[in-house]
Enzyme design. Structure first.
Site, PDB file in Angstrom:
ATOM      1  N   GLU A  97       0.830  -1.194   0.000  1.00  0.00           N
ATOM      2  CA  GLU A  97       0.000   0.000   0.000  1.00  0.00           C
ATOM      3  C   GLU A  97       0.868   1.248   0.000  1.00  0.00           C
ATOM      4  O   GLU A  97       1.943   1.286   0.607  1.00  0.00           O
ATOM      5  CB  GLU A  97      -0.936  -0.016   1.215  1.00  0.00           C
ATOM      6  CG  GLU A  97      -1.886  -1.196   1.184  1.00  0.00           C
ATOM      7  CD  GLU A  97      -2.891  -1.230   2.332  1.00  0.00           C
ATOM      8  OE1 GLU A  97      -3.693  -2.178   2.360  1.00  0.00           O
ATOM      9  OE2 GLU A  97      -2.864  -0.326   3.197  1.00  0.00           O
ATOM     10  N   CYS A 110       3.746   8.403   1.304  1.00  0.00           N
ATOM     11  CA  CYS A 110       4.285   7.376   2.196  1.00  0.00           C
ATOM     12  C   CYS A 110       4.515   6.110   1.366  1.00  0.00           C
ATOM     13  O   CYS A 110       3.569   5.500   0.869  1.00  0.00           O
ATOM     14  CB  CYS A 110       3.306   7.116   3.336  1.00  0.00           C
ATOM     15  SG  CYS A 110       3.898   5.965   4.589  1.00  0.00           S
ATOM     16  N   CYS A 117       6.704  -7.165   6.725  1.00  0.00           N
ATOM     17  CA  CYS A 117       7.852  -6.700   7.498  1.00  0.00           C
ATOM     18  C   CYS A 117       8.289  -7.800   8.450  1.00  0.00           C
ATOM     19  O   CYS A 117       7.465  -8.492   9.034  1.00  0.00           O
ATOM     20  CB  CYS A 117       7.507  -5.434   8.283  1.00  0.00           C
ATOM     21  SG  CYS A 117       8.918  -4.704   9.158  1.00  0.00           S
ATOM     22  N   CYS A 121       7.079  -5.365  15.091  1.00  0.00           N
ATOM     23  CA  CYS A 121       6.711  -4.368  16.110  1.00  0.00           C
ATOM     24  C   CYS A 121       5.275  -4.632  16.543  1.00  0.00           C
ATOM     25  O   CYS A 121       4.389  -4.802  15.706  1.00  0.00           O
ATOM     26  CB  CYS A 121       6.866  -2.957  15.557  1.00  0.00           C
ATOM     27  SG  CYS A 121       8.579  -2.541  15.129  1.00  0.00           S
ATOM     28  N   CYS A 124       2.146  -2.411  15.203  1.00  0.00           N
ATOM     29  CA  CYS A 124       2.087  -2.089  13.780  1.00  0.00           C
ATOM     30  C   CYS A 124       1.320  -3.163  13.030  1.00  0.00           C
ATOM     31  O   CYS A 124       1.647  -4.351  13.119  1.00  0.00           O
ATOM     32  CB  CYS A 124       3.501  -1.946  13.208  1.00  0.00           C
ATOM     33  SG  CYS A 124       3.531  -1.643  11.428  1.00  0.00           S
ATOM     34  N   CYS A 346      -1.362   6.102   9.874  1.00  0.00           N
ATOM     35  CA  CYS A 346      -0.074   5.544  10.285  1.00  0.00           C
ATOM     36  C   CYS A 346      -0.271   4.285  11.127  1.00  0.00           C
ATOM     37  O   CYS A 346      -1.039   4.274  12.086  1.00  0.00           O
ATOM     38  CB  CYS A 346       0.696   6.587  11.092  1.00  0.00           C
ATOM     39  SG  CYS A 346       2.346   6.063  11.559  1.00  0.00           S
TER      40      CYS A 346
END
Length: 371
Positions: A97, A110, A117, A121, A124, A346
């Site tokens: 995205e 962004c 990933c 984290c 996230c 975010c």
């Protein structure tokens, strides 16, 4: 030669494009011509390149291509934020995205660097989906290309459709080092997108050795996803901290700033989660921790997503945290939530890909046990 063997010129950095043209017996200036056609005029075929000889165009047609990533969908938020789901070369389940956030005269894009990933984290959404693969340079710079072209024909003399780029989308940019660096070079190159080094920002969770390496190749702005004022808490929120603790990370940041050609600061990103890292004592601890670093602080109220286990703090709690830091002498901003109605805020980027790690399912199972 079949199409999948062709060289995609979209992702070649200026130096690599020069090397390619020299390898086929052409002069360096051909690279400048082609870069401008692709990145400033949005050319998708060599026939559009009218100042390139027909002989060279025919040669390029046989061996090269200009191919951006496939756009699966474009969604526009009520606040003007745009989100693209982009299919990568990995197949129909490998999507990332990209988000464009307008703000007056600014438009910040962004950009994602990986499909998923690996850093896990805990707060996230991307991290909870697992990791699949790194993006190619064409897939990274292609996100900029797609965003600009979405407004109509590209015009190098017209208004900038993208004024800032942040490598803060899906993935850890420093874990995909060379493709990310090549892409950022294109973003800043005068014959491509011509963005200022202060308007291209790489955000990292703290891959310390790569920060030392980064300054040898580029002088983009640097942001650190810190999110905690001490190692004990950061170990839980950002697991890479167990390998590269805060003291080592801040030392690397000092080295990066010291080796830039101009005076700059680091942006510290701190996602506020209710009852986790947002109390007044933690604000004072953060203020003391960052005294060693030229920095500004960007507070990000947590954006909820399913099975996260975290909550957004109240506005009063956020303002108190901000005031403590501001009173300590820091420049502190609170990021306004944008695009949350299209899951573009975010921490909300998920994409659509095959999670080879089954991480998402493990999080759901763990949450059910805790509840």
């Amino acid at each position: 030669m079949t199409d999948n063997k062709k060289i995609n010129l979209l992702g070649l950095s200026p130096n690599k494009l020069i090397d390619y043209f020299e390898s086929i017996g052409e002069k360096k200036f051909r690279a400048t011509q082609v870069i401008k056609w692709i990145h400033q005029k949005g050319a998708e075929s060599f026939d559009e390149m009218t100042d390139v000889s027909k002989v060279l165009r025919a040669k390029l047609e046989k061996t090269c291509e200009i191919r951006g990533p496939e756009v699966v969908s474009q969604t526009i938020s009520q606040d003007g934020t745009r989100k693209w789901i982009i299919r990568t070369e990995g197949g129909k389940n490998d999507c990332v995205e990209t988000v464009l956030i307008p703000d007056g005269d600014r438009a910040t894009l962004c950009v994602s660097s990986q499909v998923g990933c690996s850093l896990d984290c805990s707060f996230c959404s991307t991290g909870k989906q697992g990791f699949n693969r790194n993006l190619t340079p064409a897939e990274i710079i292609g996100q900029v290309w797609i965003a600009i072209k979405s407004f109509g024909p590209m015009d190098p003399n017209g208004p900038r459709r993208v004024t800032n780029v942040v490598m803060m989308g899906m993935g850890e940019p420093l874990m995909n080092f060379e493709p990310v660096v090549d892409s950022m070079i294109l973003m800043m190159h005068d014959n491509a997108y011509g963005l200022s080094k202060r308007r291209v920002t790489l955000s990292t969770s703290g891959v310390v050795p790569k920060i030392y390496e980064l300054v040898k190749h580029t002088d983009v702005s640097l942001a650190i996803s810190l999110h905690a004022p001490n190692d004990a808490l950061r170990n839980e929120l950002v697991p890479i901290n167990k390998k590269y603790p805060i003291a080592e990370l801040l030392e690397a940041c000092q080295f990066y700033l010291a080796n830039l050609p101009d005076k700059r600061h680091i942006t510290i990103e701190y996602t506020l989660m209710s009852g986790v890292n947002d109390n007044e004592e933690q604000a004072h601890e953060l203020a003391e921790l960052l005294q060693v670093l030229e920095c500004k602080i960007n507070l990000i109220p947590f954006n909820p997503f399913p099975n996260s286990g975290y909550e957004k703090p109240s506005n009063n709690r956020t303002r108190r945290f901000q005031k403590i830091l501001a009173d300590a002498g820091y420049t502190v901003t609170v990021r306004t939530t944008r695009g949350d109605d299209i899951d573009a805020a975010c921490g909300q980027l998920v994409g659509d890909f095959q999670d080879k790690t089954r991480r998402s399912q493990r999080y759901i199972e763990l949450r059910e046990i805790k509840n």
